[in-house]
Design a protein around this motif. Sequence first.
Motif, PDB file in Angstrom:
ATOM      1  N   GLY A  51       0.799  -1.222   0.000  1.00  0.00           N
ATOM      2  CA  GLY A  51       0.000   0.000   0.000  1.00  0.00           C
ATOM      3  C   GLY A  51       0.829   1.268   0.000  1.00  0.00           C
ATOM      4  N   VAL A  52       2.111   1.122  -0.353  1.00  0.00           N
ATOM      5  CA  VAL A  52       2.984   2.292  -0.448  1.00  0.00           C
ATOM      6  C   VAL A  52       3.708   2.247  -1.791  1.00  0.00           C
ATOM      7  N   GLU A  53       4.195   3.396  -2.218  1.00  0.00           N
ATOM      8  CA  GLU A  53       4.821   3.457  -3.534  1.00  0.00           C
ATOM      9  C   GLU A  53       6.216   2.852  -3.551  1.00  0.00           C
ATOM     10  N   HIS A  54       6.866   2.794  -2.376  1.00  0.00           N
ATOM     11  CA  HIS A  54       8.266   2.362  -2.356  1.00  0.00           C
ATOM     12  C   HIS A  54       8.549   1.543  -1.105  1.00  0.00           C
ATOM     13  N   ALA A  55       9.182   0.378  -1.280  1.00  0.00           N
ATOM     14  CA  ALA A  55       9.596  -0.457  -0.152  1.00  0.00           C
ATOM     15  C   ALA A  55      10.939  -1.084  -0.484  1.00  0.00           C
ATOM     16  N   GLU A  56      11.771  -1.253   0.548  1.00  0.00           N
ATOM     17  CA  GLU A  56      13.110  -1.802   0.366  1.00  0.00           C
ATOM     18  C   GLU A  56      13.112  -3.292   0.703  1.00  0.00           C
ATOM     19  N   VAL A  57      13.760  -4.075  -0.153  1.00  0.00           N
ATOM     20  CA  VAL A  57      13.894  -5.511   0.067  1.00  0.00           C
ATOM     21  C   VAL A  57      15.364  -5.865  -0.073  1.00  0.00           C
ATOM     22  N   LEU A  58      15.965  -6.329   1.013  1.00  0.00           N
ATOM     23  CA  LEU A  58      17.398  -6.593   1.021  1.00  0.00           C
ATOM     24  C   LEU A  58      17.679  -7.977   1.580  1.00  0.00           C
ATOM     25  N   MET A  59      18.622  -8.661   0.955  1.00  0.00           N
ATOM     26  CA  MET A  59      19.073  -9.951   1.457  1.00  0.00           C
ATOM     27  C   MET A  59      20.520  -9.833   1.895  1.00  0.00           C
ATOM     28  N   LEU A  60      20.818 -10.377   3.081  1.00  0.00           N
ATOM     29  CA  LEU A  60      22.175 -10.432   3.614  1.00  0.00           C
ATOM     30  C   LEU A  60      22.553 -11.904   3.727  1.00  0.00           C
ATOM     31  N   PRO A  61      23.000 -12.529   2.630  1.00  0.00           N
ATOM     32  CA  PRO A  61      23.281 -13.975   2.669  1.00  0.00           C
ATOM     33  C   PRO A  61      24.463 -14.285   3.579  1.00  0.00           C
ATOM     34  N   GLY A  62      24.483 -15.518   4.091  1.00  0.00           N
ATOM     35  CA  GLY A  62      25.550 -15.937   4.979  1.00  0.00           C
ATOM     36  C   GLY A  62      26.208 -17.220   4.523  1.00  0.00           C
ATOM     37  N   LYS A  63      27.454 -17.427   4.931  1.00  0.00           N
ATOM     38  CA  LYS A  63      28.165 -18.654   4.582  1.00  0.00           C
ATOM     39  C   LYS A  63      27.489 -19.874   5.183  1.00  0.00           C
ATOM     40  N   GLU A  64      26.781 -19.675   6.294  1.00  0.00           N
ATOM     41  CA  GLU A  64      26.154 -20.809   6.977  1.00  0.00           C
ATOM     42  C   GLU A  64      24.794 -21.179   6.408  1.00  0.00           C
ATOM     43  N   ASP A  65      24.294 -20.429   5.419  1.00  0.00           N
ATOM     44  CA  ASP A  65      22.938 -20.665   4.922  1.00  0.00           C
ATOM     45  C   ASP A  65      22.725 -22.104   4.461  1.00  0.00           C
ATOM     46  N   GLU A  66      23.663 -22.614   3.677  1.00  0.00           N
ATOM     47  CA  GLU A  66      23.473 -23.954   3.127  1.00  0.00           C
ATOM     48  C   GLU A  66      23.537 -25.021   4.208  1.00  0.00           C
ATOM     49  N   ALA A  67      24.342 -24.801   5.243  1.00  0.00           N
ATOM     50  CA  ALA A  67      24.363 -25.744   6.370  1.00  0.00           C
ATOM     51  C   ALA A  67      23.004 -25.752   7.060  1.00  0.00           C
ATOM     52  N   ILE A  68      22.374 -24.590   7.158  1.00  0.00           N
ATOM     53  CA  ILE A  68      21.049 -24.513   7.780  1.00  0.00           C
ATOM     54  C   ILE A  68      20.009 -25.156   6.867  1.00  0.00           C
ATOM     55  N   TRP A  69      20.130 -24.974   5.548  1.00  0.00           N
ATOM     56  CA  TRP A  69      19.230 -25.674   4.624  1.00  0.00           C
ATOM     57  C   TRP A  69      19.302 -27.175   4.863  1.00  0.00           C
ATOM     58  N   ARG A  70      20.525 -27.693   4.969  1.00  0.00           N
ATOM     59  CA  ARG A  70      20.688 -29.136   5.169  1.00  0.00           C
ATOM     60  C   ARG A  70      20.112 -29.564   6.507  1.00  0.00           C
ATOM     61  N   TYR A  71      20.279 -28.724   7.501  1.00  0.00           N
ATOM     62  CA  TYR A  71      19.802 -29.058   8.848  1.00  0.00           C
ATOM     63  C   TYR A  71      18.288 -29.239   8.850  1.00  0.00           C
TER      64      TYR A  71
END
Length: 720
Positions: A343-363
Amino acid sequence: MDDLELRTEADTILAQLVGDPAGSARLREDQWQAVAALVKERRRALVVQRTGWGKSAVYFVATALLRRRGAGPTVIVSPLLALMRNQVEAAERAGIRARTINSANPEEWTGVYGEVERGETDVLLVSPERLNSVDFREQVLPKLAATTGLLVVDEAHCISDWGHDFRPDYRRLRSMLADLAPGVPVLATTATANARVTADVAEQLGTGAGEALVLRGPLDRESLRLGVVRLPDAAHRLAWLAEHLDELPGSGIVYALTVAAAEEATAFLRQRGFAVSSYTGRTENADRLQAETDLQANRVKALVATSALGMGFDKPDLGFVVHLGSPSSPIAYYQQVGRAGRGVEHAEVLMLPGKEDEAIWRYFADTAFPPEAQVRQTLAALAEAGRPLSVPALEAAVELRRTRLETMLKVLDVDGAVKRVKGGWTSTGEPWVYDAERYARVRRQREAEQQAMRDYVGTSRCRMEFLRRQLDDEGAAPCGRCDNCAGAWIGAAVSAEALDGAVRELDRPGVEVEPRRMWPTGMAALGVELRGRIPAGEQCSTGRALGRLSDIGWGNRLRPLLAEGAPDGPVPDDVLRAAVAVLADWARSPGGWASDAPDATARPTGVVAVPSLTRPRLVDTLARGIAEVGRLPYLGALAYTGGEGAHSARRSNSAQRLRALSGAFAVPDELAGALAAHPGPVLLVDDYTDSGWTLAVAARLLRRAGGGAPVLPLVLAAAG
């Protein structure tokens, strides 16, 4: 009534729904097309439209029109508890009486059922889990199916095991669809379905293109600006968030991959003076409701949430979504970021990926449908029992964790191989075919989604176009707004002061480890005579761990050390120092041996190690190191008398784990003598606790051998 009169009536209802006293609100042509199909033609419709398109407006307007024409109540099946609350309030504005049936309001169920039967409710929102409740399915569902005027399946991608958020409870909708009166319209809605999921949902709900209206629109979100900020580690990500959170517009959501990470980030941001709340699977319902209310009223800058918030939050002016870590699916990511900028004209979407992400996916990846042998084993156990078996009783016969076992049973229920009844589950005796090819394809699809997320982080092309193509959006084109299209608008630099604060937060070790207090059900069937409550004199005490494997502080440091196949070796110096620090904090805590509490535990009189098959040097040097620094005698280690089964059962359920551990340890004579020579509490040291049964079994042995003195467990890492 002609189309013009019906359209005018629909627009009037919409104006009431959105709170427009001037009455200027109008359904868009595609929304009107869906409403007309449901109300005028009584058809089935499948709507695949972006978040914010207005799917709820379609089914609430259709509800009001149908109710005015004598139709029964609308039944909306939705997994979104938070959104349910928002929708009840919106419905009231249009004079639509809406009630909910979900896990958060069991005390209201009887009253709600009565209101529905008396015709006092226009809309009943039901969570999919209710569809698999025996009482609901047998007593309520048939009446609902017979009187329903419109059936809405919200977040319909959940019905497909190709989707990112498959929920087998949704499969029960097949029986409700079959029992609907002729001519009852059906609306299935989702914002996150690619072509494969759309086809699967259409087939399962009987809303195929040949039978129903299929509305699929473009998935661009013109208000969203997507970006990725690459940072070296978790401390830099927390520091970056603390320094840039105030720059983000309005209030928003910070997503974390795990409960532990969400709690860590919340604690750090609060220390830095931010008004934030944690929202996870461990958050109590009352606290969730308060957090939602605070965000709606902009009393907090952000909710720091796991996927427990996921799809289920409706705040049109949400100004930003930040991900601390990458989700494992681009479709899930699109779903979550779609909460912003509605409902607003502008919104920020940011990703801060981490080295541990794939280990958490596996977990968290152990959710695939089990191998055929385990399914057949379950079916055989039910057939041989000749009576209903509860899930805990089945655990004694099947080596599956409880959540995975429950999911499998729900699928088998819908497939007709088993039936849920009062008291548990029974076999129907009907033939059942294991669809190995389909399960393998689903597994490969999950792997492809993970690769897509790696590609999303690294791509130099338009990020919105990338996500739209993942959802098979034929109109995908460069957005002109994201960091790759228009250039990065926010830097990666963090100050030394913020970084130091984040490092201190993540370096702080220590979490509680709750003990087991009840033996699993059905152990007698496995030849283990343990049942009921563990006697107080044989229980393990509440212990401590440096951290959880799923957190972004110590979890990141412990995962490589404890990973399967990691080399064994002496405990690293920094890990030993942290363990000693945890021990010191424990001593000073309320009830600790260095506290002034009248019921404080006495100081440990010695250290005992749990024998390890995979990391014997790590555990031995950890135990001896703690003993040396703490000036405690090292009393020795339990003897391991079992086979490989105790280790291989680690990923199984409680009953199977305890069966494997029963008799696997013994107190050798030397240790028994040392316990007698040093009477008093014992510090029990191990590398890792998952189910808690190793600690429970070891504590029982030591307490029996040591005159009942408390056993205090200290481990490097805890699961969860």
